[in-house]
Write an enzyme that holds these catalytic residues in place. Sequence first.
Site, short mmCIF file in Angstrom:
data_model
loop_
_atom_site.label_atom_id
_atom_site.label_comp_id
_atom_site.label_asym_id
_atom_site.label_seq_id
_atom_site.Cartn_x
_atom_site.Cartn_y
_atom_site.Cartn_z
N CYS A 27 47.07 32.32 45.35
CA CYS A 27 47.32 31.13 44.55
C CYS A 27 46.19 31.03 43.52
CB CYS A 27 47.46 29.87 45.41
SG CYS A 27 45.96 29.36 46.27
N CYS A 81 49.95 31.91 40.50
CA CYS A 81 48.76 32.55 39.92
C CYS A 81 49.03 33.22 38.59
CB CYS A 81 48.13 33.53 40.89
SG CYS A 81 49.15 34.94 41.27
N CYS A 100 48.40 38.34 39.02
CA CYS A 100 48.89 38.95 40.26
C CYS A 100 49.43 40.38 40.12
CB CYS A 100 49.92 38.06 40.89
SG CYS A 100 49.19 36.48 41.39
#
Length: 139
Positions: free
Chosen positions: A12, A86, A90
């Site tokens: 996150c 995110c 990522c």
Amino acid sequence: MSDRKIRVLFVCVENSNRSQMAQAFASMYGGDAVEALSAGSRPSGKVNPKAVAAMAELGYDLTTHASKGLDDFNGTEIDAAVTMGCGDACPLVRAKHRFDWQIPDPREMPPEEFRKVRDLIGGKVRALLGELGVDSRVV
């Protein structure tokens, strides 16, 4: 299933709430079959005390966790990467399977709403482990 652990990375933004709780649930439910990891695209450097309290209610000690960034995982082989808001950071993580969970950030929520997000994460982690062929332990 082989003796190799399934590596699951939960990501996150701050690595202080959602991904920390998901990592905890994966450890609780997956036991020795899972290597549960978490990170943040912009880590806060600390685990939210609300997350610590919410997981303590379920018997898990989040005070042993630390908020960390994605750099530690770039180029690392992961079986499943689960993102929770995110953004573009990522894809730097190499994962066999990718999942994007639309889970609200509970950081500013009152305790009862925070618990609802915690329980949502717990259910999603249990289902994910099933998809990955891990028999979840009843906790």
